[in-house]
Design an enzyme around this catalytic site. Structure first.
Site, short mmCIF file in Angstrom:
data_model
loop_
_atom_site.label_atom_id
_atom_site.label_comp_id
_atom_site.label_asym_id
_atom_site.label_seq_id
_atom_site.Cartn_x
_atom_site.Cartn_y
_atom_site.Cartn_z
CE LYS A 53 -3.75 -2.57 0.87
NZ LYS A 53 -4.94 -2.71 0.04
CB ILE A 91 -3.54 -2.73 19.54
CG1 ILE A 91 -2.84 -1.36 19.63
CG2 ILE A 91 -4.95 -2.67 20.07
CD1 ILE A 91 -2.59 -0.90 21.05
CB THR A 92 -2.72 -7.75 17.41
OG1 THR A 92 -2.32 -6.77 16.46
CG2 THR A 92 -3.47 -8.88 16.72
CD GLU A 93 -8.73 -10.03 22.71
OE1 GLU A 93 -9.28 -8.96 22.36
OE2 GLU A 93 -9.26 -10.87 23.43
CD GLU A 111 -5.72 -9.54 34.26
OE1 GLU A 111 -6.55 -8.62 34.25
OE2 GLU A 111 -5.49 -10.26 33.28
CG HIS A 147 -6.93 -10.52 30.07
ND1 HIS A 147 -6.63 -9.56 30.99
CD2 HIS A 147 -7.49 -9.88 29.01
CE1 HIS A 147 -7.00 -8.37 30.52
NE2 HIS A 147 -7.53 -8.54 29.33
#
Lengths: 289, 381, 289, 381
Positions: A43, A96-98, A209, A247
């Site tokens: 691109k 950011i990718t999950e 967590e 998660h």
């Protein structure tokens, strides 16, 4: 002062021509982030939201003198995108990718140990220095500039805590979402080290967590090396063993490691008060300032 | 994704790891046919995704046809820790002199794979790890290089495995590591790896769990998937694509983002209530997803009240409000009281849309949780 | 003083139960080398030439407090043997094996960059500190103790030069055969650096040959960093381009790189006289002392 | 080991790289059959291990049957830089708009693989490298990780390849790297990689050289080996397992160890002679090997005298002397004067054994070489 990102950070958005990448690039630019380029193979030559797109991160970084990148690339290609950024002149990569495969991340982590570049994430909301720059998907409007550093494994929990802080007039130097995956680039210890070295950060909130031992290691680090006061929060006190709480990293193993109790005890032993509610955390911070 | 023992054994056998002769059976007759082929003694092993099958009565050794029929009848259809047994593996018994353990997993703390070997196979390896950590030799592997052959040998010799079988065990471990990598496994394990009197080694059990996030590159493994759920609700969550965990309390919880949902659970507990579930609708949820989430929680008969807690980042408060309205407007009577708290992106717009005849509204997380706990208590009594 | 090996070096022989390994272990012991263990998978518990054998290098090193190893393992397994030694508490690995696949060596070289262990070879005669220790296959009797350091890509050429030195009464601190393969652990520069730091080494002989650019790099290094005088020899002046002269590394490429001329010029420019004959090299050394 | 173009193309095609349709032919008739199948224009390409086949007349494009016959006749049996052409590849001509270069090799200096891409394909890439180094994009690869996909893309974009074909070229480069690694290649190369008017890419040539030291793990490739030698002596050296290079002079040289043999060559030249060969008998040679070495050198009709220079380390002087005696005692008259110099391990024992009626002896390398040069001069004149 702030940590890692600020007014002068020059950002490349990897995957800027995709839906997510395009949307958040626009949000980042609106927030005032200095987004200088996009990078998407094939691109090159296009322009998105007024930003030039290049085929490779190297070219984007070289031409636009960029020093940070944000990765919005689908999970199957995310590790390759991270390798590309790690091997380029970029200093900070925010993924950011999950849903990045764990074995891919083990390889990325190995490469990280060989380079000077820092990685935040993956599966994280990103990093923001209020009023200066945000790299990621955090909702800029809830943040305010101030003297509290924030580091968290969770996105929305971060927003909750920030909202509490901001609504009481407590601003933030920088907030870092380190991500909820088992293998991540920047850990609590890394983030705490940065805040400790930042002169403007007068207090720190650390939202952990269940799962893993990062919080315990952070507690050790705090006890040994830190002067800046830290207030903590640990999510997942009521999580049963063996069940993954959303998660990939948030799981108390069958053998009982990774419990909230162990983390809270460790933090308390390091002199870090841990709030029972997000509101309580804000109370602790207020006392520090 | 967990493979069944019989599936994992197929994968291991294809890679050259010796396994006992076996047949899969779903009826007593099939079991009887199978024992005829594999001979006696024969192990009849429930194929369900639970640990400790043996202790729970899911594995029995039949020494004759009589016993085979009896055990097949016992095991097929039995309830094993919430799962119904619908197939068994019928396997030639192995005459062993020693039981070893070999496995490969990801050491999440180190961010590196670790290969493990122990002489103390055949028992719960986590118990061994706690009782006698030195009984398990561990070898960390650089994921860029993969496991060097010497590392397999080192783990095997460090574990004190007999020199006579050490080479074979090392080669099984090497194969296991290669499979772990090739198949994007999270864990692979043979426990026990049996040693026969003749010095042969045989994989008497097989565990292989695959990283769900990597299934896209393993269509062959994806085909092996057999969705089994402990109950109907988890099945439904799977269909809807929610991160969902059912718990034993009566306050239904819906939220966005794992950390915030966990926190909501913790607050329910903190304020004296008892969470009925973990349900994360994820980021950027649209109205339909919100409707599905409410459907899930309403379907849980244990739920007496619901707290719906959204802090919008990429999730928009107006979409959430729309979804809540749609979900509730279809009822003549709202099944359970719903307490809603909206904050963050478009929370204001959401609050304007929200049909407050159908839900109760609170502006802070703490207040919303307390109200839901109180409502649940009212409904329950 | 000497370089890398001496009286106190404690040596593991990898492959001691093989023909080569056994023969040379015996030779090393006869020379006075402190061979403390052998390492051969599956042969643990045996004894060879009075030396205990262990199944792994780690165990050998731990039990016998060894700090060096010599690899006499067939080419197919040599890289694995090197990895084993590199990852163990061993500080110095000397790989004698000839014919190790080049791609294996590229991987070994990558690992080398990650550890503190030094590798000499492969495809080398080894290293000797006359009168103290020899690790490898060098004929001990031609060496004599003295003040000249020697580093060479070739085995028998080394013997030739040493013989010249010894017969004129010029002894050696240490002689290092770095090996004739294209990818090797210790380079000329590495060896020169060691000799430069060694107080007893008063002059150095460097025997290079065609192929690669190691000699040119060494010339650069000498010009920039070295005070100890160096005399050179370069084999292969008459080698035609494109023909491999025995050693895998000894080839002048079609495009003309790796020639003896380029190496001799570089050394001369660095003030290093290069002998036309081995005898001439000895003349130069004699002048230095 | 070098693969022929047709062999390398098979390997590349199996891995999914597009190659033109082609047939192998060893006679003119087979060529005519082949052109019928692949159509015109058809390239007729000599399958020999020499560079610059095209310039040397080993590749011709036939546009009709007449030409095909003529070129087949020209090329089959021709001598190409010392090699006789006994087979040709008949290949469909490709209508190209662009010729690219892609290749992977070991950068020996860095000890790392390097992938290369250039827009300037179809010509001698080494010439491009010298004339315009920037015209070749180079990407070094960490051999532990292998080539990351982004590296292939980066090399391709850095080389300025058209965006329309960049993705395809990158994927060919990725495949090439994987082949390079999987097959233990020293070099793989496509030059030219043709781009057609339709934007398709086709490998119009194929180079694959395999590391001889790694052939033990590639029995499939070993089978492809076709021993071709420039002359009978190199064939013989291959059989005996000697490192041997034939040169144009008249002083035969035998020694042990590459560096020392090279030095002996250099000294022959230095003292005014001209080396006839490089022959390394290697380390630890026994008598038979020594005999074979002398046989080799005596077989070279250019040789007028021989210098035999041994510095024993693991090679023993007595074994060498024994071999020399055995080799020479079979002759009524020694074919060429042999000058021997023995030093190092068991040199004394060797000197005692050596039949000095058959050889001349010198004690230093310099003296031995000078004497051999003098003897060669005498014999030659």
């Amino acid at each position: 002062m702030s940590v890692l990102v600020g007014d002068d950070t020059r950002v490349v958005v990897q995957g800027i021509t995709g839906g997510e990448g395009g949307f958040h690039a626009e949000q980042m630019i609106e927030y005032g982030t200095n987004v200088v380029a996009g990078a998407v193979p094939g691109k090159g030559g296009q322009e998105v939201h007024g930003v030039p797109v290049y085929d490779t991160v190297h070219e984007a970084a070289r031409r636009e003198d960029a020093d940070a990148s944000v990765v919005f690339v689908p999970p199957a290609f995310a590790a390759d995108a991270m390798f590309e950024a790690l091997d380029s002149p970029i200093d900070l990569v925010v993924a950011i990718t999950e849903g990045v495969p764990t074995q891919d991340m083990a390889k990325v982590k190995k490469r990280l140990s060989e380079v000077d570049t820092r990685l935040i994430g993956p599966n994280c909301p990103g990093i923001i220095t209020p009023g200066e720059a945000k790299l990621g998907i955090l909702p800029g409007n809830i943040f305010s500039s101030g003297n509290v550093g924030l580091v968290s494994r969770s996105g929305t929990l971060t927003y909750q805590v920030v909202d509490n802080l901001t609504s009481r007039g407590i601003g933030q130097t920088t907030a870092i979402g380190i991500g909820g995956d088992p293998i991540i680039g920047t850990t609590f210890v890394d983030a705490l080290e940065l805040f400790e070295a930042d002169e403007e950060t007068e207090a720190i909130v650390m939202c952990g967590e269940i799962g893993g031992e990062d919080e315990e290691e952070a507690a050790n680090y705090i006890a040994q090396y830190m002067d800046t006061p830290v207030a903590g929060f640990i999510a997942g006190r009521t999580a049963p063993p063996g069940k993954r709480m959303g998660h990939a990293g948030a799981i108390v193993s069958g053998s009982g490691t990774g419990t909230a109790e162990s983390k809270i005890d460790a933090l308390n032993d390091a002199g870090v008060p841990v709030g029972d509610t997000p509101e309580q955390v804000t109370d602790y911070v207020e006392e520090y300032l | 994704m967990k493979l069944h023992e019989y599936q994992a054994k197929d994968v291991f056998a294809d890679a050259g790891i010796p396994v006992p002769e076996s047949r899969l059976a779903t009826t007593v007759d099939e079991v009887l046919d199978a024992v005829e082929e594999v001979g006696f003694p024969a192990a009849i092993k429930a194929q369900v995704h639970v640990g400790g099958r043996g202790k729970a009565g899911g594995i029995k050794i039949a020494t004759d046809e009589e016993e085979a029929r009896e055990y097949a009848d016992d095991i097929l259809g039995m309830d094993l820790k919430g799962f119904t047994v619908d197939k068994v593996l019928v396997e030639a018994g192995v005459d062993f002199v020693d039981e070893l353990y070999v496995g490969v997993t990801m050491d999440r703390g180190e961010g590196e794979p670790v290969a493990m070997v122990s002489e103390q196979g055949g028992v719960d390896i986590e118990a061994v790890a706690e009782r006698d950590p030195d009984a398990i030799a561990r070898e960390h592997v650089d994921p860029a290089f993969g496991m060097h052959p010497y590392q397999a040998r080192k783990a095997v010799y460090d574990a004190g495995i007999d020199r006579d079988v050490a080479g074979d065990v090392a080669s099984v471990l090497t194969t296991l590591y290669d499979l772990w990598e090739e198949k994007d496994a999270s864990d692979v394990e043979i426990n026990p790896l049996m040693v026969t009197a003749e010095g042969e080694i045989v994989a008497a059990d097989a565990v292989m769990n695959v990283d769900d996030d990597a299934l896209f590159r393993h269509p062959d493994l994806t085909e092996l998937r057999e969705e089994t759920y402990e109950d109907e609700l988890e099945r439904k969550a799977g269909e809807y694509g929610f991160d969902y965990v059912r718990l034993s309390g009566n306050v239904g919880i819906i939220g966005n983002g794992a950390g915030l949902v966990m926190t909501t659970l913790d607050l329910v507990d903190y304020y004296g209530g008892s969470p009925a579930n973990f349900l994360d609708i994820g980021g950027g949820a649209k109205a339909e997803r919100v409707t599905n989430a409410l459907d899930m929680v309403f379907s849980d008969e244990n739920v007496d009240a619901v707290v719906f807690n959204i802090f919008g980042g990429i999730t928009r408060g107006d979409e959430v409000a729309k979804g809540i309205n749609e979900a509730l407007e279809q009822f003549d009577e709202i099944p359970k009281p719903v307490v809603v708290r909206l904050a963050g992106t478009n929370a204001g717009e959401g609050m304007e849309i929200l049909n407050t005849d159908l839900v109760e509204v609170e502006s802070t997380l703490e207040d919303a949780v307390q109200r839901a706990v109180a409502r649940a208590e009212e409904v329950a009594t």
